[in-house]
Design a protein around this motif. Structure first.
Motif, PDB file in Angstrom:
ATOM      1  N   ALA A 261      -2.035  17.571   8.462  1.00 25.74           N
ATOM      2  CA  ALA A 261      -2.995  16.573   7.982  1.00 25.74           C
ATOM      3  C   ALA A 261      -2.251  15.324   7.502  1.00 25.74           C
ATOM      4  CB  ALA A 261      -3.830  17.160   6.844  1.00 25.74           C
ATOM      5  N   TYR A 262      -1.136  15.551   6.798  1.00 25.65           N
ATOM      6  CA  TYR A 262      -0.333  14.426   6.297  1.00 25.65           C
ATOM      7  C   TYR A 262       0.170  13.590   7.484  1.00 25.65           C
ATOM      8  CZ  TYR A 262       3.412  11.941   3.813  1.00 25.65           C
ATOM      9  OH  TYR A 262       4.230  10.969   3.285  1.00 25.65           O
ATOM     10  N   GLY A 263       0.685  14.285   8.509  1.00 24.45           N
ATOM     11  CA  GLY A 263       1.205  13.587   9.694  1.00 24.45           C
ATOM     12  C   GLY A 263       0.121  12.754  10.371  1.00 24.45           C
TER      13      GLY A 263
ATOM     14  N   TRP B 227      13.486  10.096   2.930  1.00 25.24           N
ATOM     15  CA  TRP B 227      13.137  11.320   2.200  1.00 25.24           C
ATOM     16  C   TRP B 227      13.611  11.118   0.762  1.00 25.24           C
ATOM     17  CZ3 TRP B 227      15.699  16.786   2.811  1.00 25.24           C
ATOM     18  CH2 TRP B 227      14.908  17.721   2.138  1.00 25.24           C
ATOM     19  N   VAL B 228      12.678  11.040  -0.157  1.00 26.48           N
ATOM     20  CA  VAL B 228      12.950  10.518  -1.493  1.00 26.48           C
ATOM     21  C   VAL B 228      12.574  11.533  -2.585  1.00 26.48           C
ATOM     22  CG1 VAL B 228      12.469   8.594  -3.052  1.00 26.48           C
ATOM     23  CG2 VAL B 228      12.407   8.216  -0.586  1.00 26.48           C
ATOM     24  N   ARG B 229      13.450  11.642  -3.587  1.00 26.89           N
ATOM     25  CA  ARG B 229      13.209  12.581  -4.703  1.00 26.89           C
ATOM     26  C   ARG B 229      12.064  12.094  -5.588  1.00 26.89           C
ATOM     27  NH1 ARG B 229      18.686  12.252  -4.543  1.00 26.89           N
ATOM     28  NH2 ARG B 229      18.869  10.780  -6.252  1.00 26.89           N
ATOM     29  N   THR B 230      10.880  12.629  -5.323  1.00 28.18           N
ATOM     30  CA  THR B 230       9.697  12.298  -6.131  1.00 28.18           C
ATOM     31  C   THR B 230       8.899  13.581  -6.328  1.00 28.18           C
ATOM     32  OG1 THR B 230       8.339  11.903  -4.178  1.00 28.18           O
ATOM     33  CG2 THR B 230       9.520   9.997  -5.066  1.00 28.18           C
ATOM     34  N   ASP B 231       7.825  13.499  -7.096  1.00 24.89           N
ATOM     35  CA  ASP B 231       6.959  14.673  -7.258  1.00 24.89           C
ATOM     36  C   ASP B 231       6.432  15.138  -5.904  1.00 24.89           C
ATOM     37  OD1 ASP B 231       7.382  14.591  -9.925  1.00 24.89           O
ATOM     38  OD2 ASP B 231       5.440  13.706 -10.458  1.00 24.89           O
TER      39      ASP B 231
ATOM     40  N   ASN C 289       0.856  -1.185   0.000  1.00 18.72           N
ATOM     41  CA  ASN C 289       0.000   0.000   0.000  1.00 18.72           C
ATOM     42  C   ASN C 289       0.889   1.231   0.000  1.00 18.72           C
ATOM     43  OD1 ASN C 289      -2.857  -0.822   0.144  1.00 18.72           O
ATOM     44  ND2 ASN C 289      -2.140  -1.957   1.941  1.00 18.72           N
ATOM     45  N   ASN C 290       1.164   1.704  -1.211  1.00 18.28           N
ATOM     46  CA  ASN C 290       2.095   2.825  -1.373  1.00 18.28           C
ATOM     47  C   ASN C 290       1.382   4.128  -1.732  1.00 18.28           C
ATOM     48  OD1 ASN C 290       4.788   4.138  -2.448  1.00 18.28           O
ATOM     49  ND2 ASN C 290       3.348   4.169  -4.168  1.00 18.28           N
ATOM     50  N   ALA C 291       0.235   4.037  -2.403  1.00 19.29           N
ATOM     51  CA  ALA C 291      -0.439   5.247  -2.919  1.00 19.29           C
ATOM     52  C   ALA C 291      -0.668   6.252  -1.800  1.00 19.29           C
ATOM     53  CB  ALA C 291      -1.773   4.867  -3.562  1.00 19.29           C
TER      54      ALA C 291
HETATM   55  P1  NAP Z   1       4.389  10.521  -5.695  1.00 18.44           P
HETATM   56  O1  NAP Z   1       5.568  10.533  -6.577  1.00 18.44           O
HETATM   57  O2  NAP Z   1       3.514  11.723  -5.600  1.00 18.44           O
HETATM   58  O3  NAP Z   1       3.513   9.229  -6.079  1.00 18.44           O
HETATM   59  C1  NAP Z   1       2.309   8.971  -5.422  1.00 18.44           C
HETATM   60  C2  NAP Z   1       1.609   7.861  -6.158  1.00 18.44           C
HETATM   61  O4  NAP Z   1       0.348   7.610  -5.502  1.00 18.44           O
HETATM   62  C3  NAP Z   1       1.275   8.226  -7.609  1.00 18.44           C
HETATM   63  O5  NAP Z   1       1.378   7.086  -8.406  1.00 18.44           O
HETATM   64  C4  NAP Z   1      -0.171   8.681  -7.502  1.00 18.44           C
HETATM   65  O6  NAP Z   1      -0.897   8.567  -8.706  1.00 18.44           O
HETATM   66  C5  NAP Z   1      -0.662   7.672  -6.483  1.00 18.44           C
HETATM   67  N1  NAP Z   1      -1.971   8.024  -5.925  1.00 18.44           N
HETATM   68  C6  NAP Z   1      -2.351   9.146  -5.296  1.00 18.44           C
HETATM   69  N2  NAP Z   1      -3.653   9.083  -4.988  1.00 18.44           N
HETATM   70  C7  NAP Z   1      -4.109   7.882  -5.441  1.00 18.44           C
HETATM   71  C8  NAP Z   1      -5.354   7.233  -5.434  1.00 18.44           C
HETATM   72  N3  NAP Z   1      -6.448   7.811  -4.932  1.00 18.44           N
HETATM   73  N4  NAP Z   1      -5.450   5.997  -5.972  1.00 18.44           N
HETATM   74  C9  NAP Z   1      -4.365   5.400  -6.494  1.00 18.44           C
HETATM   75  N5  NAP Z   1      -3.153   5.971  -6.572  1.00 18.44           N
HETATM   76  C10 NAP Z   1      -3.033   7.206  -6.040  1.00 18.44           C
HETATM   77  O7  NAP Z   1       4.806  10.222  -4.179  1.00 18.44           O
HETATM   78  P2  NAP Z   1       5.954   9.288  -3.553  1.00 18.44           P
HETATM   79  O8  NAP Z   1       6.942  10.187  -2.938  1.00 18.44           O
HETATM   80  O9  NAP Z   1       6.363   8.257  -4.525  1.00 18.44           O
HETATM   81  O10 NAP Z   1       5.133   8.632  -2.357  1.00 18.44           O
HETATM   82  C11 NAP Z   1       4.811   7.247  -2.288  1.00 18.44           C
HETATM   83  C12 NAP Z   1       4.438   6.928  -0.840  1.00 18.44           C
HETATM   84  O11 NAP Z   1       5.566   7.167   0.011  1.00 18.44           O
HETATM   85  C13 NAP Z   1       3.316   7.802  -0.286  1.00 18.44           C
HETATM   86  O12 NAP Z   1       2.481   7.021   0.527  1.00 18.44           O
HETATM   87  C14 NAP Z   1       4.058   8.840   0.525  1.00 18.44           C
HETATM   88  O13 NAP Z   1       3.246   9.399   1.541  1.00 18.44           O
HETATM   89  C15 NAP Z   1       5.192   8.009   1.089  1.00 18.44           C
HETATM   90  N6  NAP Z   1       6.361   8.764   1.537  1.00 18.44           N
HETATM   91  C16 NAP Z   1       7.101   9.483   0.655  1.00 18.44           C
HETATM   92  C17 NAP Z   1       8.238  10.164   1.111  1.00 18.44           C
HETATM   93  C18 NAP Z   1       9.119  10.936   0.161  1.00 18.44           C
HETATM   94  O14 NAP Z   1      10.108  11.546   0.641  1.00 18.44           O
HETATM   95  N7  NAP Z   1       8.850  10.952  -1.135  1.00 18.44           N
HETATM   96  C19 NAP Z   1       8.589  10.135   2.469  1.00 18.44           C
HETATM   97  C20 NAP Z   1       7.809   9.387   3.353  1.00 18.44           C
HETATM   98  C21 NAP Z   1       6.700   8.685   2.871  1.00 18.44           C
HETATM   99  P3  NAP Z   1      -1.068   9.835  -9.742  1.00 18.44           P
HETATM  100  O15 NAP Z   1       0.161   9.835 -10.605  1.00 18.44           O
HETATM  101  O16 NAP Z   1      -2.322   9.472 -10.459  1.00 18.44           O
HETATM  102  O17 NAP Z   1      -1.185  11.069  -8.905  1.00 18.44           O
END
Ligand code: NAP
Length: 276
Positions: A192-194, A229-233, A88-90
């Motif tokens: 809210a995120y927290g 902490w990961v380089r993503t959107d 469960n990543n979304a």
């Molecule tokens: P991201 O690049 O924004 O990717 C998020 C993904 O979730 C995208 O594929 C997005 O799809 C999808 N998503 C969002 N809402 C959805 C829904 N209702 N149904 C299905 N898919 C949905 O973010 P990320 O950084 O890879 O984050 C992945 C996970 O890691 C998240 O749970 C985030 O909270 C967690 N996280 C990230 C970091 C970080 O530093 N990046 C740190 C801690 C935790 P769309 O392309 O359609 O929007």
């Protein structure tokens, strides 16, 4: 019905989810599914993996949409008789500078990150086969978010006996309190995120407990984790980890060997159990 093992990663058209699928394609002995709410974006991701010589499959999944979750459930039941790995990543996060009213941010964030993830679990956990692995992607922000909670809330979240119903009521109350602008008075932090990720982490602990009670002999291991902490959107370009590095802990948990008896019901970061 196919006996092939199957792994499903939610929100895997980009970011950490995509990197988790990439790693699973290399290491998981079975079918690996990219899922995405948008079919076009999902199929593009599959094509990108194909260019890398990797074979992933696609199924649509919007975790905000119960019908979409149930369609995936029915597909997995029919084609594979269940599933072996669920990640469960979304998730979503408003940018810090976003001016959307906090109450709206709270409702939208909790809807996907907590309630959507919970709905996926409710529909798919009963399908997880013996020796299955479940990974709920949370975050280390839970530590600061918990510190921002009142003592009473902290006690509830740390309780070993909190039920899913009680947790759902608390998450619902947070959203309602933000609408009445009384959330701080009611002991909630201003994130809210927290709060949504506290919800995911506590939910994981409850789900692991339920598995112990109801399916002890099935050796299913379920944990939450922080990718770092990961380089993503979501997190931007300044983050130190690449998506592939961010995928390491979720993939480690997804591929725990069949003779492992833990971790289970834990929260991990850098492949290490964290106290929170
Ligand atoms: P991201 O690049 O924004 O990717 C998020 C993904 O979730 C995208 O594929 C997005 O799809 C999808 N998503 C969002 N809402 C959805 C829904 N209702 N149904 C299905 N898919 C949905 O973010 P990320 O950084 O890879 O984050 C992945 C996970 O890691 C998240 O749970 C985030 O909270 C967690 N996280 C990230 C970091 C970080 O530093 N990046 C740190 C801690 C935790 P769309 O392309 O359609 O929007």
């Amino acid at each position: 019905m196919s006996n092939t093992p199957v792994a499903v990663v939610t929100g895997s058209n980009k970011g950490i989810g995509f990197a988790i699928v990439r790693a699973l394609c290399k290491q998981f002995p079975g079918d690996v599914y990219v899922t995405a709410r948008d079919t076009g974006r999902g199929q593009e991701a599959v094509a990108k993996l194909q260019e890398e010589g990797l074979r992933a499959l696609f199924h649509q999944l919007d975790i905000d949409d119960l019908q979409s979750i149930r369609a995936l459930r029915d597909f997995l039941k029919e084609k594979y008789g269940g599933l072996n790995v669920l990640v469960n990543n979304a998730g979503i996060a408003f940018k810090v500078k976003d001016t959307t009213p906090f109450a709206v941010q709270a409702e939208v964030t909790l809807k996907t990150n907590f309630f959507g993830t919970r709905n996926v679990c409710n529909e798919l956990l009963p399908l997880v086969k013996p020796y299955g692995r479940v990974v709920n992607v949370s975050s280390l922000v839970i530590n600061s978010a918990l510190k921002g909670c009142s003592q009473e809330l902290q006690q509830k979240f740390h309780s070993d006996t909190i039920t899913e119903d009680e947790l759902v009521k608390l998450m619902t109350k947070f959203v309602e309190d933000t609408k009445k602008n009384v959330h701080e008075k009611e002991g909630w932090p201003n994130t809210a995120y927290g709060v949504s990720k506290i919800g995911v982490t506590v939910l994981s602990k409850i789900q692991a407990r339920m598995l112990n009670e109801k399916r002890k002999g099935d050796h299913i291991l379920l944990n939450s984790c922080c990718p770092g902490w990961v380089r993503t959107d979501m997190a931007g370009l300044d983050a130190p980890k690449s998506p592939d590095e961010g995928a390491e802990t979720p993939v480690y948990l997804a591929l725990l060997p069949s003779d492992a008896d833990g971790p289970h019901g834990q929260h991990l970061s850098d492949k290490t159990v964290q106290t929170w």
